[in-house]
Design a protein around this motif. Structure first.
Motif, PDB file in Angstrom:
ATOM      1  N   THR A 128       0.831  -1.205   0.000  1.00  0.00           N
ATOM      2  CA  THR A 128       0.000   0.000   0.000  1.00  0.00           C
ATOM      3  C   THR A 128       0.863   1.250   0.000  1.00  0.00           C
ATOM      4  O   THR A 128       0.598   2.195  -0.753  1.00  0.00           O
ATOM      5  CB  THR A 128      -0.912   0.003   1.234  1.00  0.00           C
ATOM      6  N   LEU A 131       2.275   2.216  -3.412  1.00  0.00           N
ATOM      7  CA  LEU A 131       1.352   2.361  -4.541  1.00  0.00           C
ATOM      8  C   LEU A 131       1.665   3.646  -5.307  1.00  0.00           C
ATOM      9  O   LEU A 131       1.881   4.707  -4.721  1.00  0.00           O
ATOM     10  CB  LEU A 131      -0.088   2.407  -4.027  1.00  0.00           C
ATOM     11  N   ILE A 265      -6.695   1.482  -8.417  1.00  0.00           N
ATOM     12  CA  ILE A 265      -5.938   0.328  -7.939  1.00  0.00           C
ATOM     13  C   ILE A 265      -6.380  -0.984  -8.581  1.00  0.00           C
ATOM     14  O   ILE A 265      -5.623  -1.950  -8.626  1.00  0.00           O
ATOM     15  CB  ILE A 265      -6.030   0.208  -6.400  1.00  0.00           C
TER      16      ILE A 265
END
Length: 344
Positions: A128, A131, A265
């Motif tokens: 995460t 990202l 995402i």
């Protein structure tokens, strides 16, 4: 289909809320062969990966997940992993690297949800934090380090007085705390605890997202698309909204920001073979991606009168059919070549 659930022990299943039980029940209703096993029951025999499995009896008639859990009957068999069409990786975090090594041997012939390599790169919070989000639209400013001095400097220089501190490999809200610059006298002892005496454990320090005290949003993603969501509201006096920490769930419709996050995402999740995941979101910002045993199916079902497990098993069936059709075409094409050569 023949489906194996690599999960936690059956006696640890909560029939009221367990998401894996809903998937097992749906597969059983459709007449699929269902086996369950745990990472500790994987083995190798004559260079072939096996598992000691509990195979669910097809004779069990269970209209609900509760009745299936209550009346389930199993036979214990040692079965080759390559014989399954689908393996659902539903073990609780943290990931067992040895279990993934066993799955490596069959990942090219069995559809694994989620992909072994994808789980490796996404099983902790670095996935995460790293990202691609240059404009900081979707991820709070995040720092991951073992360096105490650096982390102290991060807090001192932070634009807000509050930040979130948590272990890199925690799950279920474990170890998540709010630290305040005004209480800097306590920071060194906290970092001593989180980093360990030898500073051998990574921690995450993350900007505090306003609204976190009001709860977070769990979004379930299937094949890169959101299929359901709920809001988790923390108990009184608790920051963490995890249901396991006393939080409660309420119905939720995705906001514009949350839809934009999913769109951003989703393609990456699919490229990484992460077909079924849970996103934890606060204020439109992605806090965590859950790739091992994401939960929430039961509660989202109840809040919205849906059965998300149907979509998930549908997806698995579609993937397996596509693989079977591809194999059949390949066989037919090879035979056509053999026939043409023979005629010549």
């Amino acid at each position: 289909m023949k489906i194996c659930f690599l999960m936690y022990p059956w006696d640890k299943v909560d029939p009221v809320s367990d998401s894996t039980l809903r998937l097992i029940h749906e597969a059983h209703l459709r007449g699929h062969t269902v086996a369950i096993t745990t990472p500790t029951k994987l083995t190798i025999r004559d260079t072939v990966a096996y598992a000691f499995c509990q195979v669910l009896s097809r004779k069990i008639v269970a209209k609900t997940p509760h009745s299936l859990h209550k009346n389930a009957s199993f036979q214990t068999k040692m079965l080759p992993l390559a014989g399954f069409d689908v393996i659902f990786l539903r073990a609780n975090p943290p990931v067992d690297p040895v279990a993934l090594n066993f799955l490596d041997s069959v990942k090219d012939s069995v559809f694994i949800m989620n992909d072994v390599d994808g789980v490796r790169i996404a099983n902790n919070k670095v996935y995460t934090a790293a990202l691609n989000d240059p404009d900081k639209r979707f991820v709070p400013t995040t720092h991951v380090s073992k360096n105490r001095e650096y982390l102290e400097r991060v807090l001192a220089d932070a634009p807000s007085d509050r930040m979130i501190l948590k272990p890199l490999d925690g799950y279920g809200g474990s170890g998540v705390i709010v630290i305040e610059r005004s209480a800097s006298a306590n920071i060194r002892s906290l970092l001593d605890f989180y980093l360990g005496e030898k500073e051998d454990r990574y921690v995450i320090m993350q900007d505090f997202v306003e609204g976190a005290e009001e709860g977070d949003i769990r979004i379930l993603m299937l094949n890169g698309e959101p299929i359901g969501a709920m809001k988790r509201v923390p108990a009184d006096g608790e920051l963490r909204a995890n249901i396991s920490r006393g939080g409660r769930e309420v119905k939720h419709a995705l906001s514009k920001a949350e839809k934009a996050l999913c769109k951003h995402i989703g393609p990456k999740l699919v490229r990484d073979g992460l077909y079924f995941v849970g996103l934890d979101v606060i204020g439109g910002k992605l806090i965590e991606v859950n790739v091992l045993s994401p939960g929430g199916i039961t509660r989202i079902n109840r809040l919205n009168r849906v059965k998300l497990q149907r979509q998930i098993i549908d997806f698995a069936e579609t993937v397996v059919r596509a693989k079977e059709m591809q194999a059949a075409r390949k066989t037919a094409y090879r035979q056509a070549i053999e026939d043409a050569v023979a005629e010549g």
